[in-house]
Scaffold this active site. Structure first.
Site, PDB file in Angstrom:
ATOM      1  N   ASP A 118       0.833  -1.206   0.000  1.00 32.73           N
ATOM      2  CA  ASP A 118       0.000   0.000   0.000  1.00 32.73           C
ATOM      3  C   ASP A 118       0.874   1.264   0.000  1.00 32.73           C
ATOM      4  O   ASP A 118       2.113   1.191   0.002  1.00 32.73           O
ATOM      5  CB  ASP A 118      -0.905  -0.059   1.247  1.00 32.73           C
ATOM      6  CG  ASP A 118      -2.292   0.511   0.994  1.00 32.73           C
ATOM      7  OD1 ASP A 118      -2.438   1.336   0.073  1.00 32.73           O
ATOM      8  OD2 ASP A 118      -3.220   0.151   1.742  1.00 32.73           O
ATOM      9  N   ASP A 173     -10.203   3.416  -3.426  1.00 33.54           N
ATOM     10  CA  ASP A 173     -10.855   2.188  -2.960  1.00 33.54           C
ATOM     11  C   ASP A 173     -12.282   2.033  -3.473  1.00 33.54           C
ATOM     12  O   ASP A 173     -13.062   2.990  -3.473  1.00 33.54           O
ATOM     13  CB  ASP A 173     -10.919   2.177  -1.430  1.00 33.54           C
ATOM     14  CG  ASP A 173      -9.555   1.941  -0.811  1.00 33.54           C
ATOM     15  OD1 ASP A 173      -8.544   1.974  -1.541  1.00 33.54           O
ATOM     16  OD2 ASP A 173      -9.511   1.711   0.407  1.00 33.54           O
TER      17      ASP A 173
HETATM   18  C1  GAL Z   1      -6.180   1.049   1.370  1.00 35.90           C
HETATM   19  C2  GAL Z   1      -6.229   0.031   0.233  1.00 35.90           C
HETATM   20  C3  GAL Z   1      -7.295  -0.972   0.572  1.00 35.90           C
HETATM   21  C4  GAL Z   1      -6.966  -1.643   1.880  1.00 35.90           C
HETATM   22  C5  GAL Z   1      -6.772  -0.603   2.986  1.00 35.90           C
HETATM   23  C6  GAL Z   1      -6.258  -1.230   4.265  1.00 35.90           C
HETATM   24  O1  GAL Z   1      -5.218   1.996   1.099  1.00 35.90           O
HETATM   25  O2  GAL Z   1      -6.476   0.682  -0.970  1.00 35.90           O
HETATM   26  O3  GAL Z   1      -7.428  -1.916  -0.462  1.00 35.90           O
HETATM   27  O4  GAL Z   1      -5.799  -2.408   1.727  1.00 35.90           O
HETATM   28  O5  GAL Z   1      -5.867   0.398   2.587  1.00 35.90           O
HETATM   29  O6  GAL Z   1      -6.029  -0.292   5.263  1.00 35.90           O
END
Ligand code: GAL
Length: 348
Positions: A118, A173
């Site tokens: 991430d 997301d």
């Molecule tokens: C976001 C990511 C998600 C998930 C989340 C977890 O940045 O895009 O898919 O992994 O963090 O905190």
């Protein structure tokens, strides 16, 4: 193809959950349908030891990661974890910044097959500089690990992603509603030239079965992701899937479109108001064609065969009905439900 904990469970991950989900991948038929990875997303990690080694949450994962990976492998499945290229994960767990090689070595020693990385808490860092550190560490680890870049499309990951990882997120997301899913899915046009076998655009994980969309909307979700040759990571509770959800996630003909060995990502060929037609070229020289209605009431769509380079006399198969429609002349017109789709295989 696989399953990931985030969309349904968020931070509520545990050894028990992951084992039960691995069992369910097998018992529901998801494994036979092609779903292979069982991936833990954020929140499995709590701190770092004095030597910098990442520390697993001992309450949630009392036996540690290696036995869990072994269990997932014993089912004939593969095991994935999540980290962050910045200083912390999005849920404020320790990130891998300045621990890139150390973390990958740790994951390899557990038997990890997939890592999603991430981009939270990465202020001042350059994705095109940080992500290759993981690529190189994976190469040095001697273990083949699928590398999923998750920086939400920041700094055009499709330009440096292909030489860095196996897939890269192209947007923010997804959430479990038609607006979020459709805005993401229908905005992918034009990225097809960057994708191919081993390096894919990732419009985010599936929400099918999480309850926030109607059947036609989930059919649109699955059809669009298949046309986009998107990674298919289910994000629902596989232990309690309805028959409807199973039939959407495990339609073999739709999965075959997604997984087609030509590896071409589809693109939009026509749009008019809320109507869009998308096409994905397939290895056997046929085409997958999605007739989408983004509008608020049922509408008729006409597919002109010459617009997609198909001959005047063309065979159509409806992949959701799983039924041959026969040979049609010049065009095909159908009514498509609100937020719905007709997914066709078009061949000579
Ligand atoms: C976001 C990511 C998600 C998930 C989340 C977890 O940045 O895009 O898919 O992994 O963090 O905190």
């Amino acid at each position: 193809m696989g399953w990931n904990s985030w969309n349904k469970f968020g931070c509520n991950v545990s050894d028990k959950l992951i084992r039960e989900m691995a069992d369910a991948v097998v018992s529901t038929g998801m494994k036979n349908a092609g779903y292979e990875f069982v991936n833990i997303d954020d929140c499995w990690q709590v701190s770092r030891a004095a030597d910098g080694t990442i520390v697993v949450d001992a309450e949630r994962f009392p036996s540690g990661m290696k036995p869990l990976a072994d269990y997932v492998h014993s089912k004939g499945l593969k095991f994935g974890v999540y980290t962050d290229a910045g200083r912390m994960t999005c849920q404020k767990r320790p990130g891998s910044y300045q621990h890139e090689a150390q973390d990958i070595k740790t994951y390899a020693s557990w038997g990890v097959d997939y890592v999603k990385i991430d981009w939270c808490y990465a202020e001042g860092l350059e994705p095109a500089v940080q992500y290759p550190k993981f690529r190189d560490a994976i190469a040095q680890s001697g273990r083949p690990i699928v590398f999923s870049i998750c920086n939400w499309g920041v700094k055009a990951p499709w330009t440096w992603g292909p030489r860095t990882g196996n897939l890269w997120r192209t947007t923010g997301d997804i959430s479990d509603n038609y607006n979020s899913m459709s805005v993401i899915g229908f905005s992918q046009d034009g990225l097809d030239k960057f994708a191919g076998p081993g390096h894919w655009n990732d419009p985010d994980m599936l929400e099918v079965g999480n309850g926030g969309m109607k059947r036609d909307e989930y059919l649109t979700h699955m059809s669009l992701w298949a046309i986009l040759a998107a990674p298919l990571l289910a994000g629902n509770d596989l232990r309690s899937m309805s028959d409807e959800t199973k039939s959407i996630l495990m339609n073999p003909e739709v999965i075959a479109i997604d997984q087609d060995k030509k590896g071409a990502q589809g693109h939009r060929v026509w749009d008019e108001g809320p109507l869009e037609i998308w096409v994905k070229p397939l290895a056997d020289s046929s085409q997958a064609v999605g007739l989408f209605n983004r509008g608020e009431s049922p509408l008729k769509i006409t597919l002109d065969f010459n617009k997609i380079g198909a001959p005047p006399s063309t065979n159509l198969r409806d992949l959701w009905q799983r039924k041959d429609l026969g040979t049609m002349q010049n065009s095909y017109t159908a009514e498509v439900p609100k937020h719905g789709v007709i997914l066709l295989k078009v061949s000579k």
